[in-house]
Design a protein around this motif. Structure first.
Motif, mmCIF file in Angstrom:
data_model
loop_
_atom_site.group_PDB
_atom_site.id
_atom_site.type_symbol
_atom_site.label_atom_id
_atom_site.label_comp_id
_atom_site.label_asym_id
_atom_site.label_seq_id
_atom_site.Cartn_x
_atom_site.Cartn_y
_atom_site.Cartn_z
ATOM 1 N N HIS A 100 0.842 -1.194 0.000
ATOM 2 C CA HIS A 100 0.000 0.000 0.000
ATOM 3 C C HIS A 100 0.884 1.254 0.000
ATOM 4 N N THR A 101 0.963 1.954 -1.143
ATOM 5 C CA THR A 101 1.765 3.181 -1.213
ATOM 6 C C THR A 101 0.993 4.256 -1.977
ATOM 7 N N ALA A 102 1.438 5.494 -1.790
ATOM 8 C CA ALA A 102 0.801 6.618 -2.497
ATOM 9 C C ALA A 102 0.991 6.509 -4.002
ATOM 10 N N ALA A 103 2.061 5.823 -4.439
ATOM 11 C CA ALA A 103 2.338 5.684 -5.869
ATOM 12 C C ALA A 103 1.258 4.879 -6.590
ATOM 13 N N ASP A 104 0.474 4.105 -5.850
ATOM 14 C CA ASP A 104 -0.609 3.329 -6.468
ATOM 15 C C ASP A 104 -1.633 4.230 -7.163
ATOM 16 N N PHE A 105 -1.744 5.461 -6.693
ATOM 17 C CA PHE A 105 -2.815 6.341 -7.179
ATOM 18 C C PHE A 105 -2.721 6.608 -8.679
ATOM 19 N N ARG A 190 -6.511 19.920 6.863
ATOM 20 C CA ARG A 190 -5.543 19.833 7.964
ATOM 21 C C ARG A 190 -4.201 20.460 7.602
ATOM 22 N N TYR A 191 -3.999 20.755 6.323
ATOM 23 C CA TYR A 191 -2.815 21.515 5.910
ATOM 24 C C TYR A 191 -3.003 22.980 6.288
ATOM 25 N N GLY A 192 -1.904 23.711 6.386
ATOM 26 C CA GLY A 192 -1.987 25.144 6.578
ATOM 27 C C GLY A 192 -2.492 25.826 5.322
ATOM 28 N N PRO A 193 -3.070 27.024 5.451
ATOM 29 C CA PRO A 193 -3.622 27.728 4.281
ATOM 30 C C PRO A 193 -2.634 27.901 3.136
ATOM 31 N N SER A 194 -1.381 28.225 3.435
ATOM 32 C CA SER A 194 -0.407 28.443 2.356
ATOM 33 C C SER A 194 -0.161 27.166 1.565
ATOM 34 N N LYS A 195 -0.126 26.019 2.235
ATOM 35 C CA LYS A 195 0.090 24.754 1.528
ATOM 36 C C LYS A 195 -1.127 24.371 0.703
ATOM 37 N N ILE A 196 -2.314 24.690 1.204
ATOM 38 C CA ILE A 196 -3.524 24.414 0.428
ATOM 39 C C ILE A 196 -3.521 25.244 -0.846
ATOM 40 N N LEU A 197 -3.118 26.503 -0.736
ATOM 41 C CA LEU A 197 -3.060 27.390 -1.904
ATOM 42 C C LEU A 197 -2.008 26.948 -2.917
ATOM 43 N N THR A 198 -0.871 26.488 -2.420
ATOM 44 C CA THR A 198 0.254 26.141 -3.292
ATOM 45 C C THR A 198 -0.078 24.982 -4.210
ATOM 46 N N GLY A 199 -0.841 24.017 -3.726
ATOM 47 C CA GLY A 199 -1.149 22.843 -4.526
ATOM 48 C C GLY A 199 -0.082 21.777 -4.385
ATOM 49 N N THR A 200 -0.049 20.850 -5.329
ATOM 50 C CA THR A 200 0.918 19.749 -5.262
ATOM 51 C C THR A 200 1.307 19.331 -6.675
ATOM 52 N N ARG A 201 2.381 18.595 -6.775
ATOM 53 C CA ARG A 201 2.815 18.075 -8.061
ATOM 54 C C ARG A 201 2.109 16.754 -8.344
ATOM 55 N N GLY A 202 1.622 16.615 -9.568
ATOM 56 C CA GLY A 202 1.077 15.340 -9.988
ATOM 57 C C GLY A 202 2.207 14.365 -10.261
ATOM 58 N N PRO A 203 1.900 13.108 -10.541
ATOM 59 C CA PRO A 203 2.946 12.115 -10.804
ATOM 60 C C PRO A 203 3.668 12.404 -12.103
ATOM 61 N N PRO A 204 4.938 12.042 -12.193
ATOM 62 C CA PRO A 204 5.684 12.229 -13.455
ATOM 63 C C PRO A 204 5.030 11.412 -14.567
ATOM 64 N N PRO A 205 4.950 11.956 -15.769
ATOM 65 C CA PRO A 205 4.328 11.217 -16.879
ATOM 66 C C PRO A 205 5.238 10.112 -17.384
ATOM 67 N N ILE A 206 4.632 9.083 -17.966
ATOM 68 C CA ILE A 206 5.415 8.002 -18.570
ATOM 69 C C ILE A 206 6.014 8.457 -19.895
ATOM 70 N N PHE A 207 5.257 9.272 -20.625
ATOM 71 C CA PHE A 207 5.685 9.730 -21.947
ATOM 72 C C PHE A 207 6.071 11.206 -21.873
ATOM 73 N N PHE A 208 7.210 11.543 -22.460
ATOM 74 C CA PHE A 208 7.746 12.906 -22.326
ATOM 75 C C PHE A 208 6.854 13.952 -22.982
ATOM 76 N N THR A 209 5.954 13.521 -23.863
ATOM 77 C CA THR A 209 5.089 14.483 -24.552
ATOM 78 C C THR A 209 3.951 14.982 -23.667
#
Length: 357
Positions: A100-105, A190-209
């Motif tokens: 069970h890991t976050a990478a499963d998503f 449960r995150y602080g407001p600044s982190k909620i605003l900043t967002g997050t990075r999605g997973p790296p794509p398999i294809f460079f395009t």
């Protein structure tokens, strides 16, 4: 992945554009699926077996002069290459999660997205069941989730096991998975407001395009940001309300020490709990200032701890058994109330059950 502008066309078939040959390329395949610039050589019988949509798609007569790719007819699909890659892997090999890991998503979201589009029900059900583990719809399951996100040394590190809630919120809104919105919004709040605003990075794509190698930046819309912040305020306010209602008149008249000098022990114990809850709400303790479920659980756990100091030695709270029982009952009731209020805090209608999805 290989550039198959020429290697994939041993028969000299002209290609409409340069293609990237994916790792899913069967020598005996009889159809080439093209998504963006990625090509997948597969067996149309395997796809037809699982999807009526593919069956209908492949039954459409193709032009006589259609260009071939590696000697096979091709079909262009308007899907993300990474999504199609994960769907094909699931169709050929199944979809399994050994650890069970976050990478499963990444795979879950891709397969769920396309299994919904192409009516592949068994894969869709598998993905929904897996998401229900990460985004529970009941308080006992949420407590199990929080336990799983805590390591053997007591450190809470959920992002190793569970994906960032913004990624789940995006998927839930895209596919109408409203069942998972309450727990995802609560987790995000449960995150602080600044982190909620900043967002997050999605997973790296398999294809460079498909975009940035480190993954695209994912942020909530303004409406969803407002929803998250309003819910966060409601969660913080609840703890202040709890302090007023559950601790203001403690000890109660049922206290075993009423009228005795020892009553001071219960009074001091409740005062100590009050201070520690305030520290949690203020973000002084472990940074979880908008997590009433956790704060209430910590308050209850104080009754059993023996690592407090009276200035001379370590000890537990010197509270009578009646006061302990009454306070525990108040905490259990409050946590159930919090769970029931979460959809209301985030402006959500009554969510469907997992079985209804």
């Amino acid at each position: 992945m290989d550039d198959c502008d020429s290697p994939c066309s041993p028969h000299g078939d002209a290609l409409p554009k340069a293609l990237i040959r994916s790792d899913i390329w069967f020598a005996d395949g009889n159809i080439v699926l093209i998504a963006d610039s990625a090509a997948f050589k597969v067996h149309h019988g395997q796809l037809e077996r699982h999807s009526e949509v593919f069956r209908d798609l492949f039954s459409v007569p193709q032009p006589v002069n259609q260009s071939l790719v590696d000697g096979c007819p091709s079909v262009e699909l308007y899907d993300r290459p990474t999504d199609l890659y994960h769907l094909l892997i699931a169709l050929y090999d199944g979809i399994y999660f050994q650890k069970h890991t976050a990478a499963d998503f990444v795979a879950i979201a891709a397969v769920l997205r396309l299994s919904t589009k192409y009516f592949i029900e068994h894969l869709r059900e598998r993905c929904i069941a897996r998401l229900a583990i990460d985004w529970p719809t009941s308080l006992p399951e949420w407590d199990r989730r929080e336990h799983d996100g805590t390591d053997s040394e007591g450190r809470y590190n959920p992002r190793e096991i569970f994906p960032h809630p913004i990624l789940m919120l995006k998927l839930a809104h895209e596919l109408n998975l409203d069942t998972f919105l309450p727990s995802a919004f609560y987790d995000l709040s449960r995150y602080g407001p600044s982190k909620i605003l900043t967002g997050t990075r999605g997973p790296p794509p398999i294809f460079f395009t498909e975009g940035e190698p480190e993954g695209q930046l994912v942020r909530l819309s303004e409406d969803h940001l407002c929803t998250a912040f309003l819910g966060r305020e409601a969660a913080q306010l609840y703890i202040h309300t709890f302090l007023e209602s559950a601790l203001r008149d403690r000890p109660s008249t049922n206290c075993a020490n009423v009228g005795k000098l020892s009553a001071v022990h219960c009074i001091e114990s409740f005062y100590f709990i009050h201070l520690n809850v305030l520290r949690s709400v203020g973000g002084i303790a472990c940074g979880r200032d908008a997590d009433p479920l956790h704060t209430l659980l910590q308050a209850a756990e104080m009754l059993e701890r023996t690592d407090f100091s009276d200035g001379v030695k370590t000890c537990g709270l010197r509270m009578c058994s009646i006061c302990k029982t009454e306070f525990m009952d108040a905490v259990k009731k409050a946590r159930l109330e919090v769970w029931e209020l979460i959809p209301e805090w985030f402006g959500l209608r009554e969510p469907r059950t997992v079985e209804d999805m």
